[in-house]
Design an enzyme around this catalytic site. Sequence first.
Site, PDB file in Angstrom:
ATOM      1  CB  THR A 169      -0.926   0.050   1.237  1.00  0.00           C
ATOM      2  OG1 THR A 169      -0.100   0.171   2.397  1.00  0.00           O
ATOM      3  CG2 THR A 169      -1.792  -1.206   1.354  1.00  0.00           C
ATOM      4  CG  HIS A 170       0.381   4.345   1.346  1.00  0.00           C
ATOM      5  ND1 HIS A 170      -0.445   5.431   1.207  1.00  0.00           N
ATOM      6  CD2 HIS A 170      -0.204   3.540   2.280  1.00  0.00           C
ATOM      7  CE1 HIS A 170      -1.473   5.313   2.042  1.00  0.00           C
ATOM      8  NE2 HIS A 170      -1.350   4.152   2.704  1.00  0.00           N
ATOM      9  CB  SER A 291      19.274   2.346 -24.941  1.00  0.00           C
ATOM     10  OG  SER A 291      20.042   3.509 -25.152  1.00  0.00           O
ATOM     11  CE  LYS A 297      17.569   1.972 -19.891  1.00  0.00           C
ATOM     12  NZ  LYS A 297      17.268   3.296 -19.852  1.00  0.00           N
ATOM     13  CD  GLU A 304       8.659   2.954 -20.689  1.00  0.00           C
ATOM     14  OE1 GLU A 304       8.892   4.081 -21.158  1.00  0.00           O
ATOM     15  OE2 GLU A 304       9.548   2.101 -20.508  1.00  0.00           O
TER      16      GLU A 304
END
Length: 477
Positions: A169-170, A291, A297, A304
């Site tokens: 949570t949070h 990348s 990467k 996304e």
Amino acid sequence: MFALASYERQDGGYQMKLWAGRFQKEIDQKTNDFNSSISFDSRMYREDIEGSIAHATMLGECGIIEKEESRQICAELEKILEEITAGTLEIDRNAEDIHTFVEGELTKRLGAAGKRLHTARSRNDQVALDLRCTLRKECTSMEKQLRELVRTLCVKALEHKGDVMPGYTHLQRAQPITFGHHLMAYAEMFLRDLGRLSDARKRMDVMPLGSCALAGTTYPLDRELTAKLLGFHAVSQNSLDGVADRDFCVEIASALSLAMVHLSRFSEEIVLWCSWEFKFIELDDAFSTGSSIMPQKKNPDIAELVRGKSGRVFGDLMALLTMMKGLPLAYNKDMQEDKEAIFDAVDTLRMCLTAFIPMVDTMKVLPENMRVAAAKGFINATDCADYLVGKGIPFRDAYKITGTLVAMCIESGKTLETLPIEEYQELCPEFDMDIYEAISLENCVQRRTVTGSPAPQNVQAQAERVLELVKEQEEQA
Ligand code: ARG
């Protein structure tokens, strides 16, 4: 001198307008482009032609046009449909819309008989029909994809029903759950999306032809016959509403918006999970990107993009609501804007699911890393307090004692698992050696057996039930 309306093409490739009898000039070229919807409504050519075939059949059956003419019209429309599908007949991009193009093409081929097709019909009820027919197919195919996603999640959840991970949570480690349980939360969301889409599809199952321009018609139509021919279960009950209603677009866009919210939240977690900070999963190379400059990467671009594309669909919903909110009854040209918005929403969800489902299916889950993360962060503190409650201590006191224990552990760099029993007992004599068993993460999860809780047998039962449900839905589809 008034020229009679004609469908002969002018040398510029223009079709003469349907209203050429009333007008004495052709429309300005740029205005024609502005007014035209052919670039986005031509995708409804099949539904437009099938609607026309049903309409012509009904006109023939009701004796509104000659049976022979009706047959001729239907046969020629079939040909036009085949030719467009085969790519041998090109849709004229200068036509105002798909309805105009098909009627124009038919009239070019049949002459007078073709001109009878539009009896007791308007493009207003025609477009309402075409859109419903197009969207019911789109809904069916999106529902199929969503079912595939749910199935994929269930299968993965079964594989990982016992793999402990921290629940948050949070975004702070909170209590132990399993990866299977986490995945099944998304399965529940997508099941609701499925429900919303099929509800919208059922409410859309109303045939508007016969509403004509707005005021119905004096011709003795058999609307029920048209509905039956096109596979609708009801006909619209008010001609104004028949042509002015776009609720179904809004409902679908709204269902799709929520589905995108769910995909976007899931994507966000995938992005987090494949970071080095978490490393709970690794995406397959086929669903990741590299990348151009950083050789090390591996980026979760698909997740996304899905997250990013959700905004388009919310925008489509907002465009539809805004378009409709001030329109007087019945049809207004503003409503031509419905198609780009709803098609964009549909296409976006479809594209997202097409990439997302195999990405989830092929991702490598790293349960060891989840277990390591679960071991830090005192996510068994609630279970420690519950242990004391079991020894007769009121929960509030047990909560305080455990809080103090956690503070002690942080101070000395220990965990609840490695804190010696003497230190436990110093703070509260009720602690015994069985505390270690009570706070083992596996036991913490195992004991959460209440309906909806993450115990592995619960996850298994839930996933199996959902798989069964999806199978039933599939059989009924
Ligand atoms: N292209 C129009 C649309 O998409 C078809 C209906 C046109 N009707 C009219 N009265 N201008 O809404």
